[in-house]
Design an enzyme around this catalytic site. Structure first.
Site, mmCIF file in Angstrom:
data_model
loop_
_atom_site.group_PDB
_atom_site.id
_atom_site.type_symbol
_atom_site.label_atom_id
_atom_site.label_comp_id
_atom_site.label_asym_id
_atom_site.label_seq_id
_atom_site.Cartn_x
_atom_site.Cartn_y
_atom_site.Cartn_z
ATOM 1 N N HIS A 510 7.446 7.152 2.574
ATOM 2 C CA HIS A 510 6.915 7.321 3.934
ATOM 3 C C HIS A 510 6.483 8.741 4.258
ATOM 4 C CE1 HIS A 510 7.971 3.356 5.660
ATOM 5 N NE2 HIS A 510 8.947 3.388 4.762
ATOM 6 N N LYS A 698 5.099 11.039 20.444
ATOM 7 C CA LYS A 698 5.608 10.871 19.077
ATOM 8 C C LYS A 698 6.718 11.894 18.901
ATOM 9 C CE LYS A 698 1.338 11.791 17.582
ATOM 10 N NZ LYS A 698 1.017 10.842 16.552
ATOM 11 N N ARG A 699 7.413 11.856 17.758
ATOM 12 C CA ARG A 699 8.418 12.878 17.522
ATOM 13 C C ARG A 699 7.789 14.260 17.551
ATOM 14 N NH1 ARG A 699 13.764 11.545 16.196
ATOM 15 N NH2 ARG A 699 13.945 13.794 15.957
ATOM 16 N N LYS A 704 2.778 17.638 13.346
ATOM 17 C CA LYS A 704 2.081 16.749 14.286
ATOM 18 C C LYS A 704 1.284 17.553 15.320
ATOM 19 C CE LYS A 704 5.642 13.140 13.809
ATOM 20 N NZ LYS A 704 4.962 11.941 13.296
ATOM 21 N N THR A 806 1.792 5.158 13.400
ATOM 22 C CA THR A 806 1.707 3.779 13.895
ATOM 23 C C THR A 806 1.432 3.798 15.401
ATOM 24 O OG1 THR A 806 4.127 3.868 13.927
ATOM 25 C CG2 THR A 806 3.100 2.575 12.181
ATOM 26 N N LYS A 810 -1.032 1.538 18.128
ATOM 27 C CA LYS A 810 -0.602 0.966 19.417
ATOM 28 C C LYS A 810 -1.553 1.401 20.532
ATOM 29 C CE LYS A 810 3.966 1.156 17.466
ATOM 30 N NZ LYS A 810 5.163 1.995 17.258
HETATM 31 C C1 NBG Z 1 7.107 8.279 8.759
HETATM 32 C C2 NBG Z 1 5.742 8.962 8.716
HETATM 33 C C3 NBG Z 1 4.734 8.234 9.579
HETATM 34 C C4 NBG Z 1 4.716 6.762 9.219
HETATM 35 C C5 NBG Z 1 6.121 6.193 9.304
HETATM 36 C C6 NBG Z 1 6.167 4.749 8.908
HETATM 37 C C7 NBG Z 1 9.205 9.204 7.910
HETATM 38 C C8 NBG Z 1 9.930 9.743 6.738
HETATM 39 N N1 NBG Z 1 7.936 8.872 7.734
HETATM 40 O O1 NBG Z 1 3.461 8.773 9.382
HETATM 41 O O2 NBG Z 1 5.862 10.279 9.118
HETATM 42 O O3 NBG Z 1 3.870 6.055 10.077
HETATM 43 O O4 NBG Z 1 6.982 6.894 8.451
HETATM 44 O O5 NBG Z 1 5.655 4.558 7.637
HETATM 45 O O6 NBG Z 1 9.784 9.084 8.953
#
Ligand code: NBG
Length: 968
Positions: A510, A698-699, A704, A806, A810
């Site tokens: 991920h 987002k986080r 980001k 993601t 949305k």
């Molecule tokens: C996160 C990514 C995102 C991705 C999500 C789901 C982790 C390690 N990865 O870009 O930063 O959409 O995973 O795949 O949290």
């Protein structure tokens, strides 16, 4: 007043939950040990207190069902009688079970309800009638372009009257109250138990079908499941939402108020955990046998409070009022062992047997949560494990040593599931984290094997019926744990066990962020998991032999690829070597894995690598989160999009239709009013729903680039101040983000956003042209409201860094237009919607990677040559936004020098600044052309079909898991 009310809610609820526990325990004890006088006495006192709830629960069901036939009142009486009579809980439970089992009554009820849908459809048609009119009109404008498919007949039924009775009954038996007296939280509990009653029937039927048909099952192993609220989603997927809403209205309660009582199940950090939740929804909806396996954290993701502009973390006590949907399953308890040493004994055939000794043990007790498929009656299970101390505190047999150990084991159990690590895309390497990982993995793998062996004989064929998907590297110990069980408990040889394991485990990557790749020091890993470490070492030894065979004499390859190297155990390497599939989460991400980050592995195992672009569930993020738009979409293209999102492309023909545009923008406006109200209530800020809602939620992470966004706002503000006459369309910049507790620059960015907001929002001279809002405690439940209201979706990560994203999907689904870099899934979003319907800017991932590898970027050059940028950066340290001129200096430094990072401006913020500002200018121009904006926004909705998690899951099923489809 309000406080007093709250207090009552808490006390009552708490009592119930403790009571529940006590009774379960007591019953268990009584049955087991019955003759012991002491125990009996104890149980008596306890049961008196406790009886109310469990008895009620058992009876609710029994009562509710026949009630379909009999008038409500009399049933309630019968139920009470049964409870009163039944001192032996078991007996009454049995009776209830029997009734259900035999239940001709039940069948009859089902039949009665079976007729109901006809009525329902009728009701629906009439309800929709005016809407249809509009649709017809719209069709007139664009004749015969879209055929509206008829609503599918639901395969499941929902009895509204039964539901109402059940709610009333639950309020009475849980709280000894009637509806008027009950608090919203109590009504929430009552409603949830009523819904759960309905779910349980389908849950049992699903499990029976799985027993019968024996389909292959996926175990989605994940440290995180960011589920959000369950009640609304469950009603949606039971196709009961509107009926339940009406029913509650008839009982005098507002469904939104009730839904708002539920705490978010925030057992995850961000995208990775929410993806897991969307996947579970899709798996059930598509009819695949699946378990989510995770941890029942006592405290989930912290609650964020903003005090004086700073983030403050507050514990998330999500189980405070009990969790009506969960089911404790002590019968599946497993023991998990830590530490000690491994002893070897050789049997008469010369085979070695390995035993872990001197260990500390903890009991893993599962809690099951139903995962309801949409409209198909399938109910899968999210199984999350709680830790309890093993039962070794026996007074008759302890000496000092035992006592010490007992205390330690007790502490181990208490600590292990205490809290979710609040890091996103970053690993802290804490011992307790590794304990958490092994704890839930060992329990899950043990149970998967045990469940398989209940119905099959040959463990060597395990992989034909079971597959494990490793959600990132966090669950990678599953590989060694499965090897251990196969060899040590089922006596398979290494080769046999390896064959099974490497056909069972698959790995999803991920992130490419280096700081997120888990590496455990050998010392820690081998001390905590001695037997597991032996196995990992052996896997590593054999793998190194393979590397040497393929690349003779190439020490460099070994250094780069070994699983155990340099004193560390590298979890990603283990996952790739033992996994039968390795996938990235968006096309670009997978390509970067293959060509950069995991190049050596790709060369060695090209066939393992594949892409699965992420997706999201439209059931939560449109049908539930944005009911106005959902209804409008259904009026125009039918309701098939709910389970077949690509059908939403039927909206394309309306994107140029004046009337449809007006309706669409009016819905957006109403959603903006809803969000404005939320902001007023929660932040005390007035925002104008006619302004552009520009949103980044987002986080909080440097890659980001929330910092880019806020620096640009500072720049705009300077522009407006300097050129008060210039044309400027009012804009509301909305942020929502949690920062990991120990992430200094992330937390400082939150403070900066709030400081800038303070200055700008209170500057009367700019006439409210810009508003800045930081929404406190961003989470799944308020996300649903935020996406629905957004005009502009900020997806501005440094190209190559965001694996997929993601949230971007949305927003798109809800008709927001993306401003973004060519990163992660943005690339595919733009491909679907067309470049004209997005605002793309910035370096490409190739350019970023080139700078990273070969240098050539100097932010100081930009600082020196661009007065706008310079002015903004100086404002970070000259008191414009903080009296303390040193406060934001770390941010200033991070952009311009290498005092705290190895490269200045690691994330190319200044490099992309001008191009971002230009793209923002294009956003404004587009928005001012009302028709054009409506077109763009509608095209985004219409082109979002690819991004359903249903598509993602189908690809996992077809290309990786090969599961069997099940219908009820
Ligand atoms: C996160 C990514 C995102 C991705 C999500 C789901 C982790 C390690 N990865 O870009 O930063 O959409 O995973 O795949 O949290």
């Amino acid at each position: 007043m309000a406080a007093a009310k709250k207090e009552t809610v808490k006390t009552t609820a708490k009592k119930t939950s403790t009571d529940k526990k006590t009774t379960t325990k007591t019953t268990a004890k009584t049955t087991a040990k019955a003759p012991a006088k002491k125990a009996a006495a104890k149980s008596e006192t306890k049961t008196t207190k406790a009886a109310a709830k469990p008895a009620a629960k058992t009876t609710t069901k029994a009562a509710a069902k026949p009630a379909a036939k009999a008038p409500a009142k009399s049933t309630a009486k019968t139920a009470t009688k049964t409870t009163a009579k039944a001192p032996a809980k078991k007996a009454s439970a049995k009776t209830a079970a029997k009734t259900t089992a035999k239940a001709p009554a039940k069948k009859a009820a089902a039949k009665t309800t079976a007729k109901a849908p006809a009525k329902k459809t009728a009701a629906k048609t009439t309800a929709k009638a005016p809407a249809k009119k509009t649709a017809t009109k719209a069709v007139k404008a664009e004749p015969k372009k879209v055929k509206i498919p008829k609503a599918k007949k639901p395969t499941i039924t929902f009895d509204k009257e039964l539901f109402k009775r059940s709610v009333l009954y639950n309020v009475r038996t849980l709280y000894r109250k009637n509806m008027e007296e009950a608090t919203p939280q109590q009504v929430f509990q009552a409603v949830s138990y009523a819904i759960k009653d309905q779910i349980v029937d389908y849950w049992m039927k699903t499990q029976e079908a799985y027993e019968r048909e024996d389909p292959k099952t996926v175990y989605y192993l994940s440290m995180e499941f960011l589920m959000g609220r369950a009640l609304g989603n469950n009603m949606i997927n039971l196709m009961a939402y509107k009926d339940a809403k009406d029913a509650l209205e008839e009982l005098g309660v507002d469904i939104n108020v009730i839904e708002d009582q539920e705490p978010d199940a925030a057992l995850g950090n961000g995208g990775l955990g929410r993806l897991a939740a969307c996947f579970l929804d899709s798996l059930a909806t598509l009819g695949y046998s699946a378990y989510g396996c995770g941890i029942r954290y006592r405290y989930g993701m912290f609650k964020q409070e903003i005090r004086d502009g700073f983030q403050v973390e507050v514990p998330d006590n999500w189980l405070d009022n009990g969790n009506p949907f969960e089911l404790r399953r002590p019968e599946y308890t497993k023991e998990v062992r830590f530490g000690g040493y491994v002893s070897v004994r050789t049997d008469e055939k010369g085979r070695n047997h390995y035993y872990q000794e001197g260990y500390q043990a903890v009991k893993a007790v599962p809690y099951d949560h139903p995962i309801v498929g949409y409209g198909n009656g399938i109910v899968n299970t999210l199984r999350i494990w709680d830790a309890e101390p093993v039962d070794c505190f026996r007074l008759d047999s302890f000496d000092k040593g035992d006592y010490q150990k007992a205390v330690e084991q007790e502490n181990l159990a208490r600590n292990i599931v205490e809290v979710l690590y609040p890091n996103d895309n970053h690993y802290a390497g804490k011992e307790l984290r590794l304990k958490q990982q092994y704890f839930f993995i060992s329990a899950s793998v043990q149970e998967a094997v045990a469940k398989y062996m209940r119905n099959h004989k040959d463990i060597k064929k395990f992989y034909e019926k079971v597959t494990f998907q490793l959600n990132d590297t966090h669950p990678t110990v599953a590989i060694a744990e499965l090897m251990r069980i196969l060899m040590d408990e089922y006596y398979l040889t290494w080769d046999e066990a390896w064959k099974v394991t490497t056909r069972t485990c698959a790995y999803t990557n991920h992130t490419i962020m280096a700081e997120a790749l888990e590496k455990w020091p050998i010392e820690l890993f081998s001390r905590l998991l001695p037997r597991i470490y032996q196995i990992v070492e052996e896997i590593n030894r054999r793998f190194i032999a393979d590397i040497e065979a393929k690349y003779p004499g190439n020490k460099d390859k070994i250094a780069k690829m070994a699983i155990v190297y340099d004193g560390q155990v590298k979890m990603a390497h283990l996952a790739i070597v033992a996994g039968y599939s390795v996938n990235g989460v968006a096309r670009l991400h997978t390509e970067i894995l293959k060509n950069q980050e995991l190049k050596d592995f790709y060369e060695m195992f090209p066939n393992k690598f594949n892409n699965k672009t992420n997706g999201i569930t439209q059931r939560r993020f449109l049908l539930h989160g944005n009911p106005l738009l959902a209804d409008w979409v259904t009026e125009h293209v039918g309701d098939e999009w709910i389970t077949d999102l690509p059908k939403i492309k039927g909206l394309k023909v309306y994107a140029t239709d004046k009337k449809a545009q007006a309706e669409f923008m009016n819905i957006k406006y109403k959603n903006k009013v809803r969000l404005a109200k939320y902001i007023k209530e929660h932040n005390g800020i007035d925002v104008d729903p006619r302004s552009i809602f520009d949103v980044q939620v987002k986080r909080l992470h440097e890659y980001k680039r929330q910092l880019l966004n806020i620096l640009h706002i500072m720049y705009l503000y300077n522009e407006i101040k300097e050129h008060p006459e210039m044309e400027f369309f009012p804009r509301t910049f909305i942020f929502g983000a949690k920062a990991a507790a120990g992430y200094r620059n992330a937390k400082l960015t939150i403070k900066l956003i709030n400081s800038v907001a303070d200055v700008i929002n209170n500057d009367k001279s700019i006439d409210g042209k810009i508003k800045v809002v930081f929404i406190e405690n961003y989470r799944v439940s308020n996300a649903e409201i935020i996406f629905a209201a957004a005009d502009v979706s900020e997806q501005i990560s440094t190209a190559s860094k965001e694996a997929s994203g993601t949230g971007n999907m949305k927003f798109m689904l809800n008709g927001a237009v993306t401003i973004g870099t060519m990163d992660g899934a943005n690339v595919e979003i733009v491909e679907e919607v067309g470049e004209d319907n997005a605002f793309i800017f910035g370096l490409s991932s190739d350019e970023v990677i080139r700078f990273e590898n070969y240098g050539g970027y100097d932010p100081m050059e930009i600082f020196n040559n661009d007065p706008d940028v310079r002015k903004v950066l100086m404002q970070l340290i000259n008191g414009t936004y903080s009296e303390d001129t040193e406060l934001f200096r770390p941010l200033y430094n991070s952009l311009l020098n290498t005092l705290s990072t190895s490269r200045a401006d690691t994330y190319f913020i200044l490099k992309d600044f001008k191009s971002y500002a230009a793209a923002q200018k294009r956003v404004e121009e587009a928005y001012m052309d009302k028709k054009r904006w409506a077109y763009m926004a509608m095209m985004n909705v219409a082109c979002s079909g690819k991004f359903t998690s249903d598509r993602t899951i189908k690809q996992y099923v077809d290309e990786i898991w090969h599961l069997d489809h099940v219908t009820l």
